[in-house]
Design an enzyme around this catalytic site. Sequence first.
Site, PDB file in Angstrom:
ATOM      1  N   ASP A   7       0.804  -1.201  -0.047  1.00 35.00           N
ATOM      2  CA  ASP A   7       0.140   0.150  -0.061  1.00 35.00           C
ATOM      3  C   ASP A   7       0.865   1.188  -0.020  1.00 35.00           C
ATOM      4  O   ASP A   7       2.212   1.136   0.175  1.00 35.00           O
ATOM      5  CB  ASP A   7      -0.888   0.086   1.231  1.00 35.00           C
ATOM      6  CG  ASP A   7      -1.918  -1.063   1.229  1.00 35.00           C
ATOM      7  OD1 ASP A   7      -2.432  -1.498   0.075  1.00 35.00           O
ATOM      8  OD2 ASP A   7      -2.357  -1.662   2.176  1.00 35.00           O
ATOM      9  N   TYR A  27       6.691  -9.832   7.136  1.00 36.71           N
ATOM     10  CA  TYR A  27       6.472  -8.233   7.430  1.00 36.71           C
ATOM     11  C   TYR A  27       6.878  -8.062   8.654  1.00 36.71           C
ATOM     12  O   TYR A  27       7.177  -8.712   9.760  1.00 36.71           O
ATOM     13  CB  TYR A  27       5.039  -8.013   7.271  1.00 36.71           C
ATOM     14  CG  TYR A  27       4.540  -7.791   5.776  1.00 36.71           C
ATOM     15  CD1 TYR A  27       4.331  -6.534   5.291  1.00 36.71           C
ATOM     16  CD2 TYR A  27       4.086  -8.835   5.237  1.00 36.71           C
ATOM     17  CE1 TYR A  27       4.115  -6.590   3.994  1.00 36.71           C
ATOM     18  CE2 TYR A  27       3.271  -8.525   3.954  1.00 36.71           C
ATOM     19  CZ  TYR A  27       3.574  -7.496   3.522  1.00 36.71           C
ATOM     20  OH  TYR A  27       3.017  -7.242   2.116  1.00 36.71           O
TER      21      TYR A  27
END
Length: 447
Positions: free
Chosen positions: A189, A248
């Site tokens: 994003d 992540y």
Amino acid sequence: MLSLCFPTEVARVAAAAAGKAFRRLSMESQSRAEKKVYVHYNHTDSCKFARWTAKESYEFMRARPWQDVVDFYSDIVSGRLTLSYLFGTERTRTSSIHDDENEIPEVEAGSDANEDRAGSGRWARANFKIVVSYHGPSFDGWQKQPDLNTVQGLVEKCLGSFVDEKRAKLLKEKCKPLEGCALVAGRTDKGVTALQQVCSFYTWRKDVKPSDIEDAINSAAPGKIRVISVSQVSRVFHPNFSAKWRRYLYIFPLNDGENREQSIGSEVEVENFHTSNNVGKQSNGCYENIENLLINDEGGFGSHEKPRNFTICRVNLLLQRLEEKLLSYKTFARDTKASRNIGPPTECFIYHARATEATLPCPVNDHGEGRKVMCVELVANRFLRKMVRVLVATLVREAAAGADEDALLKLMDATCRRATAPPAPPEGLCLVDVGYTKFDPQNSLIP
């Protein structure tokens, strides 16, 4: 004279009518916004009154020194720092292993690529695996969009120099820019950084060298994007479908007051956390960090009376309950079509989930001490849009409220996205790497 003035008069009346209509629509829109009712999920556990609302959670997550995290990621992307500053050299070195040579065979220089053309068309093509690092706040996300500065748009523009003649002619006939086509392991994003994002590009040309691709991308936006490696691989390789796991890292900066609280009573916190199932007592874990809480007339706490502190130790305990579990998108994802909420593709398997405290190399006081942060590591076979950020925000909220250690698992039973917190800011999120072999827990950043 009248015939000359008539058109002007008509235009004036039409303009006035249009102005009135616009003002009426604006007033109606404002009225609807004022009357809009925001529905909150009705939690039924014993911590329901201590839990933040969506607005309170959003404000708590935003009121932090995020610029320190942004600068740290920028230093890593540019090559001035590495993750070894946070986690140590040995663990960071093992985390950089992406794949196994037996799983993704590289094509040797000078080999006859025509021998490996089964099922790929008439002519053999060269497939390149590109590992890139980019600074999230410098781009509008990965996916190419009109009039936006995206990573995919920049990379594909650089790859335009290496497309074959047939594709170049086709793009010219369609009046499209000369660009390559880049596949990616996972779209990030806007604001999300990637340290070792994996993408691929193929071409029918035989004269393209990995070093040419590396130089083209590195020269496009120095300091914002950097190529880690380029290698020619088998044409069966796909950066997304071939991937076995994604890792992540979320860096959550702590305010000055929170720095001191993390080092106080962590061992006591662990003991209290495991004995917090005594619902008959007021110290059942929900209120053990809160003193003299007052209940208002409606049976809940005021926003200024709710707990504002949490410990990283408690977050880590909440995370460990997610390991080796299937996590549903129904609760922890955002902006997902309803059709994606049914079936196996709507679940992800968590391999590793841990949290720890670390220090960023940015002095925040006269003693030269760095910024204290909470690092959250999540490894799974897949993630969906905003899923990691929702998990982090919900973890902090539940830890502050003193929820039970299986709080996140219980939230999955709710199958309602309002049961979780709004997504944490994207500035703290980073795609560390992508793996193409079975995940080895020994290669985790946070043991």
